[in-house]
Scaffold this motif. Structure first.
Motif, short mmCIF file in Angstrom:
data_model
loop_
_atom_site.label_atom_id
_atom_site.label_comp_id
_atom_site.label_asym_id
_atom_site.label_seq_id
_atom_site.Cartn_x
_atom_site.Cartn_y
_atom_site.Cartn_z
N LEU A 73 60.27 44.24 38.76
CA LEU A 73 59.37 44.57 37.55
C LEU A 73 58.80 43.32 36.97
CD1 LEU A 73 58.53 46.91 35.79
CD2 LEU A 73 60.71 46.45 34.37
N GLN A 74 59.30 42.19 36.90
CA GLN A 74 58.83 40.78 36.44
C GLN A 74 57.72 40.43 37.50
OE1 GLN A 74 62.57 38.50 36.59
NE2 GLN A 74 62.55 39.02 34.32
N ALA A 75 57.89 40.76 38.78
CA ALA A 75 56.78 40.36 39.63
C ALA A 75 55.53 41.12 39.65
CB ALA A 75 57.65 40.45 41.15
N THR A 76 55.89 42.48 39.18
CA THR A 76 54.62 43.22 38.95
C THR A 76 54.00 42.72 37.80
OG1 THR A 76 55.74 45.22 40.12
CG2 THR A 76 53.82 45.98 38.70
N ALA A 77 54.58 42.76 36.74
CA ALA A 77 54.11 42.27 35.44
C ALA A 77 53.31 40.87 35.56
CB ALA A 77 55.16 42.06 34.43
N GLN A 78 54.12 39.84 36.34
CA GLN A 78 53.24 38.47 36.49
C GLN A 78 52.06 38.66 37.42
OE1 GLN A 78 54.10 35.53 35.75
NE2 GLN A 78 52.38 34.35 36.66
N ALA A 79 52.11 39.67 38.49
CA ALA A 79 50.87 39.98 39.35
C ALA A 79 49.63 40.64 38.31
CB ALA A 79 51.08 40.92 40.46
N GLN A 80 50.09 41.46 37.37
CA GLN A 80 49.11 42.13 36.59
C GLN A 80 48.49 41.02 35.56
OE1 GLN A 80 48.03 45.31 36.80
NE2 GLN A 80 46.44 44.72 35.17
N ASN A 81 49.45 40.12 35.27
CA ASN A 81 48.74 39.16 34.05
C ASN A 81 47.89 38.45 34.92
OD1 ASN A 81 50.62 40.22 32.26
ND2 ASN A 81 52.20 38.50 32.37
N GLU A 82 48.31 38.08 36.14
CA GLU A 82 47.29 37.09 36.63
C GLU A 82 46.16 37.53 37.14
OE1 GLU A 82 49.52 35.77 40.42
OE2 GLU A 82 50.87 34.67 38.97
N PHE A 83 45.99 38.87 37.54
CA PHE A 83 44.98 39.89 37.70
C PHE A 83 44.18 39.92 36.47
CE2 PHE A 83 42.66 43.86 37.65
CZ PHE A 83 42.02 43.94 38.95
N ASP A 84 44.58 40.43 35.25
CA ASP A 84 43.76 40.28 33.98
C ASP A 84 43.27 39.08 33.59
OD1 ASP A 84 44.50 42.86 34.00
OD2 ASP A 84 46.15 42.83 32.50
N ALA A 85 44.18 37.89 33.94
CA ALA A 85 43.56 36.47 33.60
C ALA A 85 42.24 36.23 34.34
CB ALA A 85 44.71 35.46 33.88
N THR A 86 42.26 36.66 35.63
CA THR A 86 41.07 36.28 36.42
C THR A 86 39.88 37.28 36.17
OG1 THR A 86 42.60 35.76 38.44
CG2 THR A 86 40.21 36.09 38.98
N LYS A 87 40.53 38.53 35.94
CA LYS A 87 39.46 39.48 35.76
C LYS A 87 38.51 39.06 34.40
CE LYS A 87 38.61 44.39 34.97
NZ LYS A 87 39.28 45.64 34.79
N SER A 88 39.29 38.44 33.33
CA SER A 88 38.80 38.09 32.10
C SER A 88 37.70 37.01 32.33
CB SER A 88 39.66 37.44 31.07
OG SER A 88 40.20 36.44 31.68
N LYS A 89 37.63 36.20 33.22
CA LYS A 89 36.54 35.35 33.60
C LYS A 89 35.18 35.95 34.09
CE LYS A 89 40.09 31.87 35.00
NZ LYS A 89 40.23 31.26 33.61
N TYR A 90 35.04 37.04 34.22
CA TYR A 90 33.99 37.98 34.67
C TYR A 90 33.20 38.72 33.65
CZ TYR A 90 34.90 36.04 39.13
OH TYR A 90 34.98 35.28 40.21
N PHE A 91 32.25 39.30 33.53
CA PHE A 91 31.72 40.43 32.73
C PHE A 91 30.78 41.12 33.77
CE2 PHE A 91 28.24 37.52 32.61
CZ PHE A 91 27.04 37.88 32.94
N ILE A 92 30.53 42.57 33.12
CA ILE A 92 29.90 43.53 34.09
C ILE A 92 28.43 43.08 33.89
CG2 ILE A 92 29.08 45.80 34.24
CD1 ILE A 92 32.00 46.59 33.72
N TYR A 93 27.69 42.81 34.98
CA TYR A 93 26.39 42.43 34.98
C TYR A 93 25.39 43.43 35.54
CZ TYR A 93 22.08 39.80 36.19
OH TYR A 93 20.72 39.42 36.79
N ARG A 94 24.30 43.86 34.76
CA ARG A 94 23.55 44.98 35.03
C ARG A 94 22.29 44.36 35.93
NH1 ARG A 94 23.89 50.19 35.28
NH2 ARG A 94 21.92 51.33 35.32
N THR A 95 22.02 44.46 37.03
CA THR A 95 20.90 43.77 37.77
C THR A 95 19.69 44.35 37.36
OG1 THR A 95 20.86 45.32 39.68
CG2 THR A 95 22.39 43.45 39.88
N PRO A 96 18.61 43.74 37.58
CA PRO A 96 17.24 44.52 37.28
C PRO A 96 16.85 45.61 37.90
CG PRO A 96 16.86 41.98 37.61
CD PRO A 96 18.08 42.47 37.88
#
Length: 168
Positions: A73-96
């Motif tokens: 459970l701790q490993a799952t939570a850690q992986a989710q935290n890392e995923f969320d941290a990386t995902k927060s560096k991006y935003f949804i971009y709508r191309t022309p």
């Protein structure tokens, strides 16, 4: 990674509690029998002690299982935290052209993160696959699923004007 069964963890904790109470009961019974000095009761004490030892063994096994599931459970939570941290560096971009892709936010380190991320793989595989730029076609293509995303609309060639002979 499966999430540990909370009912199993609860049952294991109950078994541990029961094992602790059984140990206390055994110790109290042993002290009482020693104080009374009855040798006949020692065979009964040994039988009870054997049953309690078996119960304690099961409680220890349940405790080990609970510890393993908590580590998962701790490993799952850690992986989710890392995923969320990386995902927060991006935003949804709508191309022309109207495609939606994930784009690295301004100011983020482009040496550590990809500029564009495949939205399909982010959802289906929960992983960050780079989109590679193909400038000749104005598209980016996913490294994993090979899905192309158009960045710009195809430009139309300029209108040609007719400069033929004059009409009479």
């Amino acid at each position: 990674m499966p999430i540990p069964d909370l009912a199993m963890i609860s049952a294991a904790l109950t078994a541990l509690k029961a094992g602790g109470e059984a140990t206390k009961t055994t110790i109290d019974l042993y002290k009482t029998l020693q104080e009374n000095g009855k040798d006949d009761d020692l065979s009964e004490l040994r039988a009870i002690s054997a049953q309690l030892s078996e119960g304690l063994f099961k409680a220890r096994a349940a405790n080990l299982e609970v510890q393993n599931q908590l580590l998962e459970l701790q490993a799952t939570a850690q992986a989710q935290n890392e995923f969320d941290a990386t995902k927060s560096k991006y935003f949804i971009y709508r191309t022309p052209f109207g495609n939606s892709i994930w784009k690295l936010k301004e100011g983020e380190d482009t040496t550590q993160f990809h500029e564009f991320i495949c939205p399909n793989c982010l959802v289906s595989k929960r992983d960050f696959y780079a989109l590679q730029l193909n400038q000749s076609q104005n598209v980016v293509v996913c490294d994993s699923c090979q899905q192309p995303f158009r960045l710009k609309t195809a430009e139309r060639p300029p209108k040609q004007t007719y400069s033929g002979a004059r009409r009479r």
